[in-house]
Structures are given as structure tokens and as C-alpha cells.
Design an enzyme around this catalytic site. Structure first.
Site, PDB file in Angstrom:
ATOM      1  N   ASP A  47       0.871  -1.162   0.000  1.00  0.00           N
ATOM      2  CA  ASP A  47       0.000   0.000   0.000  1.00  0.00           C
ATOM      3  C   ASP A  47       0.918   1.224   0.000  1.00  0.00           C
ATOM      4  O   ASP A  47       2.095   1.122   0.372  1.00  0.00           O
ATOM      5  CB  ASP A  47      -0.883  -0.024   1.251  1.00  0.00           C
ATOM      6  CG  ASP A  47      -1.708   1.227   1.414  1.00  0.00           C
ATOM      7  OD1 ASP A  47      -2.312   1.669   0.421  1.00  0.00           O
ATOM      8  OD2 ASP A  47      -1.721   1.776   2.533  1.00  0.00           O
TER       9      ASP A  47
ATOM     10  N   ASP B  17      -0.141   5.048   0.884  1.00  0.00           N
ATOM     11  CA  ASP B  17      -0.388   6.049   1.919  1.00  0.00           C
ATOM     12  C   ASP B  17      -0.376   5.428   3.316  1.00  0.00           C
ATOM     13  O   ASP B  17      -1.040   4.411   3.572  1.00  0.00           O
ATOM     14  CB  ASP B  17      -1.740   6.719   1.674  1.00  0.00           C
ATOM     15  CG  ASP B  17      -1.769   7.475   0.363  1.00  0.00           C
ATOM     16  OD1 ASP B  17      -1.782   8.697   0.388  1.00  0.00           O
ATOM     17  OD2 ASP B  17      -1.752   6.810  -0.705  1.00  0.00           O
TER      18      ASP B  17
END
Length: 407
Positions: free
Chosen positions: A196, A198
Site C-alpha cells: 500500500d 499512503d
């Protein structure tokens, strides 16, 4: 007839000890059934399990081993092993094995006591302990960035989910991360890692940065937090947040991209994995504008994120193409693994939010990284106390291995 004997040798370590003792065994044609050695601060512990003939020749072997050990300043002890006990020990090699990894800023006796007690309470036996991080100077006053110890445990785990939960609870109490993995061939042969972006690869939520620049920060943060807690459908929350950004100038995005705060340990982790030939992907519910900036910095192989729409140099408040949500992340992970000829068991997935749970669930090593409580509770592995390079120790790598990759 023969006799099985365990030979234990202790004393100050030096070159040539194993060679001298095994040379004696070789001269008497003594089979070595097992051998193990460890050294802590130049203190040697060497064990040899041997099979001696019951024909009077064992006395000569014992005598020469004693003389040789004495000459090297070593203590040596001989323990006969009953035939039935030996066969029971042989049968134990088929027992399941698991690897427990402790990660923290410092590992102390309390951490080891609590974890080993949890293992013993479940009928498991620790048969090997290894320090993965380097030696610690007591004169250097700088804080040591990482500490990691690996325990190999033997025995059937009645309820692996319960063991995960118990170790996770211990970790929270002691401010360390404790991970348990099956000790199988896939643990040693991971080939793909999917991040991922953020709050995982970078220490911010880019959409919150954009919202602050647009003057709608509080509204967007509230929607983001609800979505990451799993309280709001991701796609709906995404469209709501995007609509609030309409009209933001592209120059603002360029400035944010240049100052993205990279997560601790990301550079070290990615550099090591790339040298080992790993494929690396970003699977993000964020934006390709920023993910591609990281791709250029790190040399990342695959980027899948949401593509922003611009009109006259300003955001339209829309994205083009399919929105990347949790289900799509899992699909993309599968697609990349298939394209690269990699089994799912060989995939690592790392994320912090509820929309990462689908990919964490299907990856061989799914890691909740400094994650929301709902994610930590459902993921099989969690890192909450160290940086991203803590993943190297979950792979069984030592500091010296990482350093060797640089040469």
C-alpha cells in the site's frame, strides 16, 4: 551392537576445535548422527551425537577425545542415549515447526520470558534461538535502531489463530512485535512484495495533504478515517473526498510529490529486496501521480493506483478508470503473481487500512503495518514498533546478510 552417545563440548572458542575432534572420530570410523554448534561472546557450545561400536574400541575414542579437549582447554562430557529415546527423537523430525520473530527497539529478558512461556503453555518446544540483528555496543550512546531475535519451535499448534492472538496481545503489552510463521519452503522463497502507499510506504495520506492545500482538510480527514476503519464503503468515500478537491492547481501536487515523507526503513528494505531479485509493486487507493514519483525513486516494477483527471491544469474532482479498492488490490496482486509465475504463498503484502485486508488475506505473508485496530486484529502478522525494514527479519535475514548484499 553399538551405543549412541551425546558428546557435549564447552569452553573458549577458537579455530580448529571441530576439525580436531571430528578427525579423531573419523580415525575410529565413528558415524556422526547429528551435530550442532553455537557461540556467544567466544563461548563455545558444541554437540555431537555419535554411534560407537560396543567392541572395546569406544574406550580409545573417549581417551583421545578427552586428551584433545584438555589440550585445548575445553570441557567435554559423554552422555549415553537409550535406543528407544533416540528413536523417539528421530520421529520428532516430522513434527510441525514454526518460526517466532521478535522485533523491537530492544529485546530484553522479559520479552523472551513472556514469549517462551506462551510457547511452553501450548506444548511447544523451543529448539533454536538466533539473534538476527547485529551486536550492540554499550559504549555507543546512540539508540540502536532495531533488535530482532528468532525462535524455532517444534510441535503441533492446536489453534494457530489463538496463538497469533496471544502473541499479538503480548506484543502490545511489551511494545514489541511478535510474529509466528510456519517454517516451510515458502517462508524462505518469497519473490514479490506489494505495498500500500499512503501511511505505509509514505508517512502521510496524500489525499489529506491535497485537502489541506484546498482548504477542505477537516471534511476530508473525517471521511478518510471512517473509510479506513471500515465504517464507510471505500468507493463512496473516495468519490466524496475527490469532489471536495475540484479546482486544485496541478502545481500544488508537484510540490507535495517532491516532499513525500518516506517511511522509516523503506529505503533499506527495498534496496535489499531488489538486490535479491524481488518484484515490487505499489497497489494503492491513492493516486498514480504520487505512486509514479515513488516508482522512479525506488525502481518499483508495478504501480496500480487511481489516475487523477485534470482540466486546464486543475483537478476536476474525478478519476479516470476503475477505482482501486480493497477487492481490486487483491485482484491485482493475483494478476501480478500469475504474470511473474509466482505462487501466492511467495507473495508479501503490506498495508495499514481496511481496504488492504483482502490482499493481506491472500498473500503468503500479509503484514499490517502500523495499522488501524481493525486491520491489526484481522491480519496474520503485524509490525507496530519498528520501520518497514523489520520485514527483512520476518524473512529470516540477518544484518550481516543485508550488509553483504551491498557489496
Amino acid at each position: 551392537m553399538s551405543e549412541i552417545v551425546l558428546i557435549n563440548v564447552t569452553g573458549e572458542d577458537r579455530p580448529g576445535i571441530t576439525a580436531a575432534l571430528t578427525r579423531i572420530l573419523a580415525r575410529f570410523h565413528v558415524p556422526v548422527l547429528d551435530i550442532g554448534q553455537s557461540t556467544i561472546h567466544n563461548a563455545l557450545a558444541l554437540g555431537l551425537l555419535v554411534e560407537l561400536p560396543r567392541e572395546g574400541g569406544e574406550c580409545g575414542v573417549f581417551r583421545e577425545l578427552l586428551f584433545s579437549a584438555h589440550g585445548m582447554g575445553l570441557d567435554i562430557r559423554f552422555t549415553p542415549i537409550a535406543a528407544d529415546d533416540y528413536e523417539d527423537w528421530v520421529l520428532e523430525q516430522g513434527q510441525p515447526r514454526h518460526i517466532l520473530t521478535l522485533l523491537g527497539r530492544e529485546i530484553d529478558a522479559e520479552h523472551l520470558a513472556q514469549v517462551s512461556a506462551a510457547v511452553a503453555e501450548r506444548g511447544l518446544n523451543v529448539d533454536r534461538i538466533v539473534r538476527l540483528t547485529g551486536r550492540i555496543s554499550r559504549r555507543d550512546e546512540r539508540p540502536h535502531p532495531l533488535a530482532s531475535v528468532e525462535l524455532s519451535v517444534r510441535g503441533a499448534v492446536a489453534d494457530l489463530a489463538e496463538l497469533h492472538a496471544a502473541l499479538l496481545a503480548l506484543g502490545r503489552l511489551m511494545d514489541v512485535d511478535v510474529s509466528v510463521q510456519e517454517d516451510d519452503i515458502f517462508r524462505r522463497n518469497r519473490r514479490l512484495v506489494c505495498f500500500d502507499m499512503d501511511s505505509t510506504l509514505i508517512q502521510t495520506e496524500v489525499i489529506d495533504e491535497l485537502a489541506a492545500a484546498a482548504g477542505v482538510g477537516p471534511q476530508v480527514v473525517a471521511i478518510t478515517e471512517a473509510a479506513m476503519r471500515g465504517e464507510l464503503d471505500f468507493q463512496e468515500s473516495f468519490r466524496r473526498r475527490m469532489a471536495l478537491l475540484e479546482g486544485l492547481d496541478e502545481s500544488v501536487l508537484a510540490g507535495i510529490a517532491e516532499r513525500l515523507p518516506i517511511t522509516e526503513g523503506a529505503d533499506r528494505l527495498i534496496a535489499a529486496l531488489k538486490r535479491l531479485g524481488y518484484k515490487i509493486a505499489i497497489l494503492s487507493g491513492g493516486f498514480t501521480y504520487f505512486a509514479e514519483h515513488l516508482q522512479r525513486r525506488f525502481g518499483i516494477d508495478y504501480v496500480h493506483a487511481n489516475r487523477l483527471e485534470f482540466r486546464d491544469g486543475r483537478l476536476t474532482g474525478e478519476v479516470s478508470g476503475e477505482i482501486i479498492d480493497g477487492a481490486r488490490k487483491a485482484e491485482l496482486l493475483r494478476e501480478i503473481a500469475e504474470r511473474e509465475g509466482i505462487r501466492l504463498e511467495q507473495v508479501i503484502a503490506v498495508g495499514d487500512g481496511a481496504n488492504d485486508l483482502p490482499m493481506l488475506a491472500i498473500a503468503g505473508l500479509g503484514i499490517a503495518f502500523h495499522a488501524k485496530p481493525i486491520v491489526t486484529a484481522q491480519a496474520r502478522h503485524s509490525i507496530a514498533n519498528v520501520g518497514l525494514d523489520g520485514i527483512l527479519y520476518l524473512l529470516g535475514m540477518r544484518d550481516r546478510d543485508v550488509e553483504a548484499l551491498k557489496s
